[in-house]
Each structure stands twice: as C-alpha cells, then as structure tokens.
Scaffold this motif. Structure first.
Motif, short mmCIF file in Angstrom:
data_model
loop_
_atom_site.label_atom_id
_atom_site.label_comp_id
_atom_site.label_asym_id
_atom_site.label_seq_id
_atom_site.Cartn_x
_atom_site.Cartn_y
_atom_site.Cartn_z
N ASP A 139 0.83 -1.21 0.00
CA ASP A 139 0.00 0.00 0.00
C ASP A 139 0.86 1.26 0.00
O ASP A 139 0.60 2.21 -0.75
N ALA A 140 1.91 1.28 0.83
CA ALA A 140 2.79 2.46 0.88
C ALA A 140 3.54 2.64 -0.43
O ALA A 140 3.73 3.78 -0.91
N VAL A 141 3.98 1.54 -1.03
CA VAL A 141 4.66 1.63 -2.33
C VAL A 141 3.69 2.17 -3.38
O VAL A 141 4.07 3.00 -4.22
N ARG A 142 2.44 1.73 -3.32
CA ARG A 142 1.44 2.28 -4.26
C ARG A 142 1.35 3.80 -4.11
O ARG A 142 1.37 4.53 -5.10
N ARG A 143 1.24 4.27 -2.88
CA ARG A 143 1.13 5.71 -2.66
C ARG A 143 2.34 6.46 -3.22
O ARG A 143 2.21 7.54 -3.83
N LEU A 144 3.52 5.88 -3.02
CA LEU A 144 4.74 6.52 -3.50
C LEU A 144 4.79 6.61 -5.02
O LEU A 144 5.05 7.68 -5.59
N VAL A 145 4.58 5.48 -5.69
CA VAL A 145 4.72 5.50 -7.15
C VAL A 145 3.59 6.30 -7.80
O VAL A 145 3.81 6.93 -8.84
N VAL A 146 2.40 6.29 -7.20
CA VAL A 146 1.31 7.13 -7.74
C VAL A 146 1.67 8.60 -7.60
O VAL A 146 1.36 9.42 -8.49
N SER A 147 2.38 8.96 -6.52
CA SER A 147 2.79 10.36 -6.35
C SER A 147 3.74 10.81 -7.45
O SER A 147 3.91 12.01 -7.70
N GLN A 148 4.37 9.85 -8.12
CA GLN A 148 5.28 10.16 -9.22
C GLN A 148 4.67 9.86 -10.58
O GLN A 148 5.36 9.80 -11.59
N GLY A 149 3.34 9.65 -10.61
CA GLY A 149 2.62 9.56 -11.87
C GLY A 149 2.30 8.17 -12.38
O GLY A 149 1.64 8.04 -13.42
N ALA A 150 2.76 7.12 -11.71
CA ALA A 150 2.53 5.76 -12.21
C ALA A 150 1.09 5.31 -11.98
O ALA A 150 0.39 5.82 -11.11
N ARG A 151 0.66 4.35 -12.79
CA ARG A 151 -0.62 3.67 -12.57
C ARG A 151 -0.33 2.32 -11.94
O ARG A 151 0.61 1.63 -12.35
N VAL A 152 -1.16 1.92 -10.96
CA VAL A 152 -0.82 0.77 -10.13
C VAL A 152 -2.03 -0.12 -9.92
O VAL A 152 -3.16 0.35 -9.78
N ARG A 153 -1.76 -1.43 -9.86
CA ARG A 153 -2.75 -2.41 -9.46
C ARG A 153 -2.07 -3.38 -8.49
O ARG A 153 -0.94 -3.83 -8.75
N ILE A 154 -2.75 -3.69 -7.38
CA ILE A 154 -2.19 -4.58 -6.36
C ILE A 154 -3.05 -5.82 -6.24
O ILE A 154 -4.28 -5.75 -6.13
N SER A 155 -2.39 -6.97 -6.24
CA SER A 155 -3.07 -8.24 -6.02
C SER A 155 -2.45 -8.95 -4.84
O SER A 155 -1.29 -8.73 -4.49
N CYS A 156 -3.25 -9.81 -4.22
CA CYS A 156 -2.81 -10.55 -3.04
C CYS A 156 -3.05 -12.04 -3.28
O CYS A 156 -4.00 -12.42 -3.99
N GLU A 157 -2.20 -12.86 -2.71
CA GLU A 157 -2.41 -14.30 -2.82
C GLU A 157 -3.81 -14.67 -2.32
O GLU A 157 -4.38 -13.97 -1.49
N GLU A 158 -4.33 -15.77 -2.81
CA GLU A 158 -5.71 -16.17 -2.53
C GLU A 158 -6.06 -16.00 -1.06
O GLU A 158 -5.33 -16.42 -0.17
N ALA A 159 -7.22 -15.35 -0.81
CA ALA A 159 -7.59 -15.00 0.56
C ALA A 159 -7.98 -16.22 1.38
O ALA A 159 -7.76 -16.27 2.59
N GLY A 160 -8.60 -17.20 0.81
CA GLY A 160 -9.01 -18.38 1.56
C GLY A 160 -10.26 -18.13 2.39
O GLY A 160 -10.97 -17.15 2.20
N GLU A 161 -10.51 -19.01 3.36
CA GLU A 161 -11.76 -18.94 4.12
C GLU A 161 -11.83 -17.71 5.01
O GLU A 161 -12.92 -17.23 5.33
N VAL A 162 -10.70 -17.20 5.47
CA VAL A 162 -10.72 -16.05 6.38
C VAL A 162 -10.45 -14.75 5.62
O VAL A 162 -10.05 -13.76 6.21
N GLY A 163 -10.64 -14.77 4.33
CA GLY A 163 -10.33 -13.61 3.52
C GLY A 163 -11.06 -12.35 3.94
O GLY A 163 -10.48 -11.28 4.02
N GLU A 164 -12.35 -12.44 4.21
CA GLU A 164 -13.13 -11.25 4.56
C GLU A 164 -12.65 -10.66 5.88
O GLU A 164 -12.57 -9.44 6.04
#
Length: 380
Positions: A139-164
C-alpha cells in the motif's frame, strides 16, 4: 535550485532542443549533474553535450551552445559556461534566492510538494502474500509510485476462508487490495505489465493483534520504518511519548509547526519567506550561510529527489528516515532561531522569515506522513 532541479532543467532543455529540431538525437532518461571539482568553473558541471554529440552528428561544443541558450534564462541559474571539449558549467543564484524558491515551492504545492510525473509512463502490478507487513508495504509503495505519476494495481495471494476477516483488518490500516489470487504473468505476446513481488520479512503478528496493541498509525510506522529485508520491531516503544520514539518525534515536530502558526496569528503576524535574509543568520561573517537553518533548508530542497528515489526503489523506509531527519533539523533550527518573539520583543522580518521555514518543514512532514498512510495531528 537543487541538483535534482538542475538535472530536470537541463533535461527539459534537451527536450526543447529536440522538439524545435535544433538537435536530432534521442533524449536520455535522465541527466547527471555533479559538483564542480576544485579549481573548476561554476557550482555544477554536466557532460550531456558530449553524451549527445555522436547521436546528433554534431561537435560537442555546438551541442553545448544549443543547450546553453535554453538553460541560461531559467530561474535559479546565474550563469552557464562551456568548458573543455563541451562540458556545461552552471553557477547558481545566491543561496538566499534559491532557498526562498524552495520555500515558495513548498507553499505553492502544499502536501503535494515533491510529487511529479517521472513515472507517468509506467503501469505497475504489485503482488504480495496474505500477510500484514506485505500488505501495508504494498500500500505504501502504491502511494509513492502514484505520487510520481505511475498507474498501479495490487493483487494478493488467494484469501481463503478467512479472507473477509483479513480484508476488514487491513482496511483499518488503510490497505486496499484490487484482486485476490495470482494474476496471469506477462509473456512476450502479452502486453500486461509483469508482476512485481512485495515480500518483506513477515511481521510475526496479525493485523488484529497489532491494531489492538498499537493502533493504526504506530502499526504502519513500525512496519514501514525498517527496510523490507530487516525485521520490524513492533514493541511498546512505538507508543512512547518522547523524542526517543522517531514516530513521536516526527509528529511532534509537525504539531509544533502548527502551534507556531497559531502563536504568530495571536501576535498579529504571518510567514513571509522573502521578508529578509533570515532565517539564514550567519554563524560568522566569514561563513554567511553556515547557520542552524542550513541543514533544514537543504533537506527540504532535496525532498523531491528523495521521494522519486523511494518510489523507484519501492522503499517507503527512505521516506520515514527523511522525515526523522527533517524533524531533527527543525528542532535544531527552532531552538537556535526562534520563529516567535519572546518577552517584549516585537515581531520582525526575521521572525516572519523563520516562520516561513518552520511552516515549510511542517508541510513536508505532513505530506511525508500521508504517503506512509499515517495521520499528522495538529495537537499532541
């Protein structure tokens, strides 16, 4: 003008020369400027003309003349000379002028000071495990690179049963995830940007445990302050209300800058960075710019370069360390050059100028904390 500013100015001159067909050459990604060596001319030197000469099919001296015409009139540059086989040597305006330009830039840009468009052509995909430090770092890396103009998408390994449940805990830390599961990896025939793994040393605790014990701000600072390859200390020292705690120091410095603004208003004056040579009071007449203000001004001037470097290296810990340095420099300056008059002293041009520097420091501290996802309270 900072070295980073000068580098961008020269690069802009190259872009202009190519756009105006004065040069026919590929524009480099960046231009390097260096301090002039002892006995040399000017404050900084640059070899970009020699770098471009072969591609342009012109002598380096001619390339240097073309670039000099487009740089000499830029704000902050006093003189541009051509030396040797085609080096450009730059003499910057007097320190007071460039320092006031830094304070003006901070005031005009506010918390966005240091943001830019260097990464505007980049599309980045970050992928991290289902672990709290990895999620906060991404999340912090996203904020940093967006501040310099980049477009970003973040994915996470499968959430599983406790994902929510995990996602709800992360939301309390300001973290969002765009997708779960491993997205397709790019191939030569696939234009999708490649996955960039975010895998810091795990926190050794869950988000729920950290939130209960530390709260969101101390948790994020504790996870982000160390480099990602180091273990994150997450003890009760993060809650200590004292200057030995870097998080408290940074937030207290910001709160103090806000208190100075309130105090000045009560005394009937406001900041004015061009009011006088102060806050650059000299330590001696022989060294007119060696003052307690100098380290703080230099850190503020270097802040845009630091943010870009932190974005390029995916290193939010660099921002945290920068904020600590700004906080220390602010208190050293504040104690030596008080922005508010004392006793029967009347507010002067020096106080208005000192207040401008203090407010600029506060703006940088608040902006940096925001990039780390941490609040900046005006009262502590």
């Amino acid at each position: 003008m900072t070295p980073a500013d000068l580098s961008r100015t020269v690069l802009h001159a190259v872009h202009r020369a190519v756009a105006e067909n004065a040069l026919r050459a590929s524009v480099p990604a960046r231009v390097r400027v260096e301090r002039t060596r002892p006995g040399g001319s000017g404050d900084y030197a640059c070899a970009v003309a020699l770098q471009l000469a072969g591609d342009a099919g012109l002598p380096a001296l001619q390339v240097a003349r073309i670039l000099r015409e487009r740089v000499a009139a830029e704000p902050g540059i006093g003189r541009v000379e051509i030396t040797g086989p085609g080096f450009l040597s730059f003499t910057l305006d007097a320190p007071g002028d460039s320092d006031r330009a830094v304070l003006d830039a901070v005031r005009e840009q506010g918390s966005a000071y240091g943001h830019g468009g260097a990464l505007r052509d980049e599309v980045l995909r970050f992928h991290h495990p289902r672990e709290v430090r990895a999620a906060v770092t991404a999340d912090a890396v996203r904020r940093l690179v967006v501040s310099q103009g980049a477009r970003v998408r973040i994915s996470c390994e499968e959430a599983g049963e406790v994902g929510e449940a995990v996602e709800a805990e992360w939301a309390l830390l300001g973290v969002t995830v765009d997708a779960y599961g491993t997205p397709p990896v790019t191939s030569p025939a696939d234009p999708i940007a490649p996955l960039i793994p975010v895998r810091p040393v795990p926190a050794g605790a869950t988000a729920a445990e950290l939130l209960k014990r530390l709260g969101p701000d101390a948790t994020r600072w504790g996870l982000l302050r160390p480099a990602s390859h180091d273990r994150a200390p997450l003890g009760d020292e993060l809650l200590v209300q004292g200057e030995a705690n870097p998080l408290f120091l940074v937030r207290y410095a910001y709160a103090r800058t806000r208190a100075l603004t309130r105090g000045a208003a009560a005394l009937g004056f406001t900041a004015e960075c061009g009011a006088a040579p102060a806050p650059y009071e000299a330590a001696s007449e022989a060294a007119p710019y060696e003052s307690p203000a100098r380290p703080l001004v230099d850190l503020l001037a270097d802040h845009p370069r630091l943010l870009l470097a932190a974005a390029r290296h995916r290193a939010p810990d660099r921002v945290a360390r920068q904020l600590e340095a700004v906080a220390h420099a602010f208190f050293d300056f504040h104690d030596s050059c008080p922005p508010l008059p004392s006793g029967d002293e009347k507010p002067s041009a020096a106080h208005r100028s000192r207040l401008a520097l203090a407010e600029a420091a506060g703006t940088v501290l608040a902006g940096g904390l925001s990039l780390l996802g941490i609040s900046a309270p005006a009262h502590l």
